[in-house]
Design an enzyme around this catalytic site. Structure first.
Site, PDB file in Angstrom:
ATOM      1  N   MET A  30       0.849  -1.199   0.000  1.00 47.58           N
ATOM      2  CA  MET A  30       0.000   0.000   0.000  1.00 47.58           C
ATOM      3  C   MET A  30       0.885   1.250   0.000  1.00 47.58           C
ATOM      4  O   MET A  30       0.403   2.356   0.276  1.00 47.58           O
ATOM      5  CB  MET A  30      -0.944   0.000   1.204  1.00 47.58           C
ATOM      6  CG  MET A  30      -1.938  -1.160   1.147  1.00 47.58           C
ATOM      7  SD  MET A  30      -3.511  -0.824   1.968  1.00 47.58           S
ATOM      8  CE  MET A  30      -2.973  -0.495   3.627  1.00 47.58           C
ATOM      9  N   GLY A  31       2.173   1.086  -0.282  1.00 45.17           N
ATOM     10  CA  GLY A  31       3.049   2.249  -0.418  1.00 45.17           C
ATOM     11  C   GLY A  31       3.505   2.826   0.906  1.00 45.17           C
ATOM     12  O   GLY A  31       3.390   2.191   1.947  1.00 45.17           O
ATOM     13  N   HIS A  34       8.897   1.425   3.551  1.00 53.20           N
ATOM     14  CA  HIS A  34       9.944   1.438   4.572  1.00 53.20           C
ATOM     15  C   HIS A  34      10.870   0.250   4.302  1.00 53.20           C
ATOM     16  O   HIS A  34      10.661  -0.516   3.341  1.00 53.20           O
ATOM     17  CB  HIS A  34       9.334   1.388   5.974  1.00 53.20           C
ATOM     18  CG  HIS A  34       8.302   0.306   6.165  1.00 53.20           C
ATOM     19  ND1 HIS A  34       8.610  -1.037   6.110  1.00 53.20           N
ATOM     20  CD2 HIS A  34       6.960   0.373   6.376  1.00 53.20           C
ATOM     21  CE1 HIS A  34       7.518  -1.739   6.313  1.00 53.20           C
ATOM     22  NE2 HIS A  34       6.500  -0.921   6.463  1.00 53.20           N
ATOM     23  N   GLY A  36      11.088  -2.553   5.628  1.00 52.78           N
ATOM     24  CA  GLY A  36      10.396  -3.847   5.601  1.00 52.78           C
ATOM     25  C   GLY A  36       9.968  -4.175   4.179  1.00 52.78           C
ATOM     26  O   GLY A  36      10.252  -5.267   3.654  1.00 52.78           O
ATOM     27  N   HIS A  37       9.312  -3.206   3.538  1.00 49.01           N
ATOM     28  CA  HIS A  37       8.897  -3.399   2.142  1.00 49.01           C
ATOM     29  C   HIS A  37      10.125  -3.648   1.254  1.00 49.01           C
ATOM     30  O   HIS A  37      10.108  -4.538   0.387  1.00 49.01           O
ATOM     31  CB  HIS A  37       8.195  -2.148   1.604  1.00 49.01           C
ATOM     32  CG  HIS A  37       6.897  -1.798   2.273  1.00 49.01           C
ATOM     33  ND1 HIS A  37       6.714  -0.639   2.980  1.00 49.01           N
ATOM     34  CD2 HIS A  37       5.699  -2.440   2.317  1.00 49.01           C
ATOM     35  CE1 HIS A  37       5.466  -0.569   3.426  1.00 49.01           C
ATOM     36  NE2 HIS A  37       4.830  -1.661   3.042  1.00 49.01           N
ATOM     37  N   GLN A  61     -10.466  -2.557   2.003  1.00 47.26           N
ATOM     38  CA  GLN A  61     -10.016  -3.230   3.223  1.00 47.26           C
ATOM     39  C   GLN A  61     -10.030  -2.326   4.448  1.00 47.26           C
ATOM     40  O   GLN A  61      -9.578  -2.725   5.525  1.00 47.26           O
ATOM     41  CB  GLN A  61      -8.636  -3.865   3.015  1.00 47.26           C
ATOM     42  CG  GLN A  61      -7.484  -2.900   2.882  1.00 47.26           C
ATOM     43  CD  GLN A  61      -6.211  -3.618   2.482  1.00 47.26           C
ATOM     44  OE1 GLN A  61      -6.078  -4.106   1.373  1.00 47.26           O
ATOM     45  NE2 GLN A  61      -5.262  -3.702   3.408  1.00 47.26           N
ATOM     46  N   GLY A 147       4.746 -10.395   3.846  1.00 43.70           N
ATOM     47  CA  GLY A 147       5.475 -10.307   5.110  1.00 43.70           C
ATOM     48  C   GLY A 147       4.797 -11.095   6.216  1.00 43.70           C
ATOM     49  O   GLY A 147       3.571 -11.128   6.313  1.00 43.70           O
ATOM     50  N   GLN A 153      -2.979 -12.308   7.439  1.00 50.13           N
ATOM     51  CA  GLN A 153      -3.113 -11.998   6.006  1.00 50.13           C
ATOM     52  C   GLN A 153      -2.367 -13.033   5.158  1.00 50.13           C
ATOM     53  O   GLN A 153      -2.883 -13.529   4.155  1.00 50.13           O
ATOM     54  CB  GLN A 153      -2.557 -10.600   5.751  1.00 50.13           C
ATOM     55  CG  GLN A 153      -2.378 -10.243   4.297  1.00 50.13           C
ATOM     56  CD  GLN A 153      -1.968  -8.785   4.138  1.00 50.13           C
ATOM     57  OE1 GLN A 153      -2.764  -7.895   4.324  1.00 50.13           O
ATOM     58  NE2 GLN A 153      -0.707  -8.542   3.806  1.00 50.13           N
ATOM     59  N   VAL A 176      10.636  -7.386   9.509  1.00 53.61           N
ATOM     60  CA  VAL A 176      11.790  -6.489   9.623  1.00 53.61           C
ATOM     61  C   VAL A 176      11.490  -5.479  10.724  1.00 53.61           C
ATOM     62  O   VAL A 176      10.398  -4.904  10.771  1.00 53.61           O
ATOM     63  CB  VAL A 176      12.057  -5.775   8.280  1.00 53.61           C
ATOM     64  CG1 VAL A 176      13.223  -4.802   8.415  1.00 53.61           C
ATOM     65  CG2 VAL A 176      12.321  -6.793   7.190  1.00 53.61           C
TER      66      VAL A 176
HETATM   67  P1  AMP Z   1       1.469  -2.950   3.440  1.00 52.32           P
HETATM   68  O1  AMP Z   1       2.019  -1.866   2.575  1.00 52.32           O
HETATM   69  O2  AMP Z   1       1.439  -2.596   4.895  1.00 52.32           O
HETATM   70  O3  AMP Z   1       0.170  -3.501   2.924  1.00 52.32           O
HETATM   71  O4  AMP Z   1       2.500  -4.147   3.364  1.00 52.32           O
HETATM   72  C1  AMP Z   1       2.876  -4.716   2.132  1.00 52.32           C
HETATM   73  C2  AMP Z   1       3.632  -5.992   2.371  1.00 52.32           C
HETATM   74  O5  AMP Z   1       4.788  -5.721   3.157  1.00 52.32           O
HETATM   75  C3  AMP Z   1       2.815  -7.030   3.150  1.00 52.32           C
HETATM   76  O6  AMP Z   1       3.101  -8.315   2.639  1.00 52.32           O
HETATM   77  C4  AMP Z   1       3.334  -6.865   4.559  1.00 52.32           C
HETATM   78  O7  AMP Z   1       3.211  -8.041   5.341  1.00 52.32           O
HETATM   79  C5  AMP Z   1       4.790  -6.558   4.292  1.00 52.32           C
HETATM   80  N1  AMP Z   1       5.380  -5.849   5.434  1.00 52.32           N
HETATM   81  C6  AMP Z   1       4.942  -4.712   6.022  1.00 52.32           C
HETATM   82  N2  AMP Z   1       5.722  -4.394   7.080  1.00 52.32           N
HETATM   83  C7  AMP Z   1       6.666  -5.359   7.160  1.00 52.32           C
HETATM   84  C8  AMP Z   1       7.750  -5.622   8.051  1.00 52.32           C
HETATM   85  N3  AMP Z   1       8.050  -4.820   9.072  1.00 52.32           N
HETATM   86  N4  AMP Z   1       8.503  -6.723   7.822  1.00 52.32           N
HETATM   87  C9  AMP Z   1       8.221  -7.562   6.802  1.00 52.32           C
HETATM   88  N5  AMP Z   1       7.218  -7.374   5.937  1.00 52.32           N
HETATM   89  C10 AMP Z   1       6.442  -6.296   6.117  1.00 52.32           C
END
Ligand code: AMP
Length: 281
Positions: A30-31, A34, A36-37, A61, A147, A153, A176
């Site tokens: 969802m942009g 960070h 983690g992404h 969602q 993640g 999810q 992460v």
């Molecule tokens: P989001 O943008 O929050 O929808 O996340 C997009 C993807 O990044 C999803 O698969 C999340 O599980 C993964 N994600 C978000 N934060 C982290 C993190 N801290 N460590 C690992 N994966 C992450």
């Protein structure tokens, strides 16, 4: 890196790449990216020939009282970060492109989609399952990376792929964290300095549970009491749930007999934070 915003253009790009025999790896987001992404993106690069990242803040969602309108967005910055990683396509459709006038289909993963976070975010996982299925049909990847931070999810996506016979391999990527333990999240941007400090109660309580399990504690009741107690010491934290669940069915377990997942959701200020940890007996 190219940016694609139209569904038809994305589908035909992928079709071409598939005809050329390329293995396509997909990272949906969802942009407001960070580390983690970006860690998922780097993982993606090692697993195939072409990497597609989507950025789409999915209105379906968010519950009506949630933060869809104010969810952090910065496409310019995300673009720079992804360009530096050397990905191939940034897919960034508009909400109207994804849900045109007259749209009416959704996907419900019945059991997994009714537990844990679903009790506090009605309709959330229906929105997630629907957008993931749609993105899979648009991007047509061989492989997609999710993640472990969003553990429910991840399991819902796996179930969806199995149930609908989608020919896509799902890869789980470890959570992460910031150096002090906080799981990275776009929503951490909502925390003021005091709340940011308070948010450490999530990772701290998970570490405590891990230590308990290592010392031989098997009783879920005791582990959950201790973790809840630790979270409640933090006055800014409002606990939604603390659960010890089976890693696949996501059903509560009474005893730690095989690896299980300790999952929690806590509100701090405007932010709803989730985190989890695998506990091994
Ligand atoms: P989001 O943008 O929050 O929808 O996340 C997009 C993807 O990044 C999803 O698969 C999340 O599980 C993964 N994600 C978000 N934060 C982290 C993190 N801290 N460590 C690992 N994966 C992450």
């Amino acid at each position: 890196m190219r940016m694609i915003q139209q569904i038809a253009a994305m589908q035909s790009w992928s079709e071409n790449q598939r005809c050329l025999g390329r293995r396509l790896v997909f990272v949906p987001t969802m942009g407001f990216l960070h580390e983690g992404h970006l860690s998922l993106v780097r993982d993606a690069k090692t697993r195939g020939d072409k990497v597609i990242v989507s950025i789409f803040v999915n209105p379906a969602q968010f519950t009506p009282e949630e933060d869809y309108a104010t969810y952090p967005r910065d496409l310019e910055r995300d673009w720079q970060l992804l360009d530096k990683e050397g990905i191939d396509v940034l897919f960034n459709p508009s909400a109207d492109e994804i849900y045109p006038e007259g749209y009416q289909t959704s996907i419900k993963v019945e059991k997994l989609g009714a537990l844990l976070c679903a009790r506090f975010r009605p309709g959330h996982f229906r929105g997630v399952a629907t957008i993931v299925a749609k993105l899979f049909n648009i991007v047509r990847p061989h492989l997609a990376i999710f993640g472990c931070k969003d553990y429910q999810q991840l399991q819902i996506v796996r179930q969806l792929v199995r149930d609908l016979n989608l020919p896509i391999e799902i890869i789980a990527h470890p959570t992460v964290r910031e150096p002090d333990g906080l799981a990275m999240s776009s929503r951490n941007a909502y925390l003021d300095p005091q709340e940011r400090k308070a948010a450490l109660c999530l990772s701290r309580s998970l570490r405590m549970a891990e230590a308990l399990a290592r010392q031989g504690e098997r009783r879920a009741k005791i582990i959950l009491e201790r973790v809840t107690g630790e979270l409640k010491k933090e006055s800014l934290a409002r606990v939604e749930y603390v659960s010890l669940i089976d890693a696949e069915s996501l059903q509560d377990v009474d005893q730690l007999e095989r690896p299980a997942v300790l999952a929690l959701a806590v509100r701090i200020g405007k932010a709803r934070l989730i985190d989890n940890q695998i506990l091994k007996p």
